[in-house]
Design an enzyme around this catalytic site. Structure first.
Site, PDB file in Angstrom:
ATOM      1  CB  THR A 194     -36.032   5.359  36.061  1.00  0.00           C
ATOM      2  OG1 THR A 194     -34.735   5.862  36.253  1.00  0.00           O
ATOM      3  CG2 THR A 194     -36.243   4.828  34.845  1.00  0.00           C
ATOM      4  N   GLY A 205     -29.833   6.981  27.832  1.00  0.00           N
ATOM      5  CA  GLY A 205     -29.761   5.808  29.158  1.00  0.00           C
ATOM      6  C   GLY A 205     -30.376   4.867  28.191  1.00  0.00           C
ATOM      7  N   GLY A 237     -31.888   1.161  36.362  1.00  0.00           N
ATOM      8  CA  GLY A 237     -30.568   1.029  36.745  1.00  0.00           C
ATOM      9  C   GLY A 237     -29.838   1.111  35.734  1.00  0.00           C
ATOM     10  CB  THR A 238     -26.217   0.777  35.969  1.00  0.00           C
ATOM     11  OG1 THR A 238     -26.181   0.650  36.887  1.00  0.00           O
ATOM     12  CG2 THR A 238     -25.433   1.345  35.440  1.00  0.00           C
ATOM     13  N   GLY A 239     -28.355   2.417  33.119  1.00  0.00           N
ATOM     14  CA  GLY A 239     -28.267   2.632  31.601  1.00  0.00           C
ATOM     15  C   GLY A 239     -27.508   1.793  30.447  1.00  0.00           C
TER      16      GLY A 239
HETATM   17  N1  ASP Z   1     -31.762   4.110  33.663  1.00  0.00           N
HETATM   18  C1  ASP Z   1     -31.724   5.058  33.619  1.00  0.00           C
HETATM   19  C2  ASP Z   1     -30.874   5.412  32.940  1.00  0.00           C
HETATM   20  O1  ASP Z   1     -30.190   4.522  32.884  1.00  0.00           O
HETATM   21  C3  ASP Z   1     -31.522   5.520  35.641  1.00  0.00           C
HETATM   22  C4  ASP Z   1     -32.618   4.739  36.357  1.00  0.00           C
HETATM   23  O2  ASP Z   1     -33.224   3.847  35.863  1.00  0.00           O
HETATM   24  O3  ASP Z   1     -31.992   5.481  37.355  1.00  0.00           O
HETATM   25  O4  ASP Z   1     -30.960   6.043  32.450  1.00  0.00           O
END
Ligand code: ASP
Length: 341
Positions: free
Chosen positions: A210, A240, A262-264
């Site tokens: 991202t 997300g 990260g983990t949305g």
């Molecule tokens: N945060 C993003 C999502 O969950 C993914 C990422 O940042 O890699 O959509």
């Protein structure tokens, strides 16, 4: 007749001097802290997390890291040119993110991950810390630069978030560039899609990632922008944190500007970007402390990722809980740095 006794006159003189000295101290301290190095503008950028351990990085990984660093440097210089010319933080974060969306190296715009039905759905958001206005698009498939559409949602509608076809129709009407969905496809991501097809695992890109930018301009205005293809192998229609104001993107002139990766789902459940701002606003925490405390929640809740954040005084924090995070910053003092680990 003497109005004040000599004693009284001495007392008032002393009081006046104390008052004058206190006023002087307050002003000089303020000026000093500004003169000491508050940069007139700051821009920070991220290109997502890195899932490879530093000591396990192959020569192929290392080659990629060099490319990331070059792209992030170019992106920082694009945003900096705007800030240096007296442009706004909003224009700077928008241009920086657009540039990264156009690069196939990142999971945003061209190069985005595929969902588990084999097509790309993109999310993006932008926020103005001065007015608290914000705009986002989610689940879009044909808008070449989702971040431009997010900005149009902010400036041309009364809404904050438009999704899917509605957002696409709106982007068309606004004259934004529309592409065939195949534009977003890269071999790298297609191969990963084929490998993960049928599995239930949701993956954060191990290297590609991202993108996001946060900036403080010379007028003291903060802005944040984030753009993503989301999680690889996500269900069609999954949205997300990136386009959710307060979760993956937030800006407020009173506190800070934040862009996450990260983990949305963990960012959304904890409203993490806003959490950082709230800690500064209500608990008077420093940016560093607030950002670190927020990122700790990722660890405690089995998530991964990190944030880039700038506060109203130009301080920068970029904590992460993942193997690495592609990130960098540039300031009006001419300092430019990019990091992977
Ligand atoms: N945060 C993003 C999502 O969950 C993914 C990422 O940042 O890699 O959509």
């Amino acid at each position: 007749m003497q109005f004040f006794s000599t004693k009284m006159r001495k007392f008032y003189l002393l009081l006046a001097s104390i008052l004058i000295i206190s006023v002087l101290i307050v002003f000089t301290t303020k000026n000093e802290s500004y003169a000491k190095g508050k940069p007139s503008y700051v821009l920070a950028v991220h290109g997502g997390g890195v899932g490879v351990r530093k000591d396990k990085a192959t020569s192929k990984d290392k080659k990629l890291f060099k490319e990331y660093k070059l792209k992030l440097t170019e992106a920082l210089k694009i945003g900096e040119a705007i800030l240096k010319g007296g442009g706004t933080s909003l224009d700077a974060v928008e241009a920086t993110v657009k540039f990264l969306e156009d690069s196939p190296l990142f999971n945003a715009g061209k190069g985005a991950v595929f969902n588990n039905n084999g097509y790309n759905e993109l999310d993006a958001a932008i926020m103005d810390g001065n007015t608290l206005k914000a705009g986002s698009v989610a689940g879009v498939t044909i808008i070449k630069n989702p971040i431009l559409a997010a900005r149009k949602v902010m400036t041309q509608t009364k809404h904050v978030l438009l999704c899917a076809e509605g957002a696409e129709q709106f982007a068309k009407k606004q004259g934004l560039e529309i592409v065939d969905p195949s534009y977003f496809k890269t071999e790298h991501e297609w191969e990963r899609y084929l490998k993960s097809k049928g599995s239930a695992s949701l993956e954060i890109e191990k290297t590609h990632g991202t993108v996001g930018a946060v900036a403080l301009d010379s007028k003291g205005n903060l802005a944040a922008a984030t753009s993503t293809g989301g999680l690889q192998n996500k269900k069609p229609g999954r949205i997300g944190d990136s386009p959710i104001i307060g979760a993956g993107t937030y800006a407020n002139n009173k506190t800070c500007a934040v862009s996450a990766t990260g983990t949305g789902e963990v960012f959304m459940r904890n409203v993490l970007a806003y959490d950082i701002s709230a800690q500064i606003e209500y608990a008077d925490f420093s940016l560093k402390k607030a950002a670190e405390k927020a990122v700790k929640k990722l660890k405690n809740q089995k998530g991964y990722g990190g944030v880039i954040a700038i506060d109203k005084d130009g301080n920068i924090a970029m904590p992460f809980y993942s193997r690495g995070m592609k990130r960098g910053y540039i300031t009006s003092t001419g300092k430019l740095r990019v990091f992977i680990y």
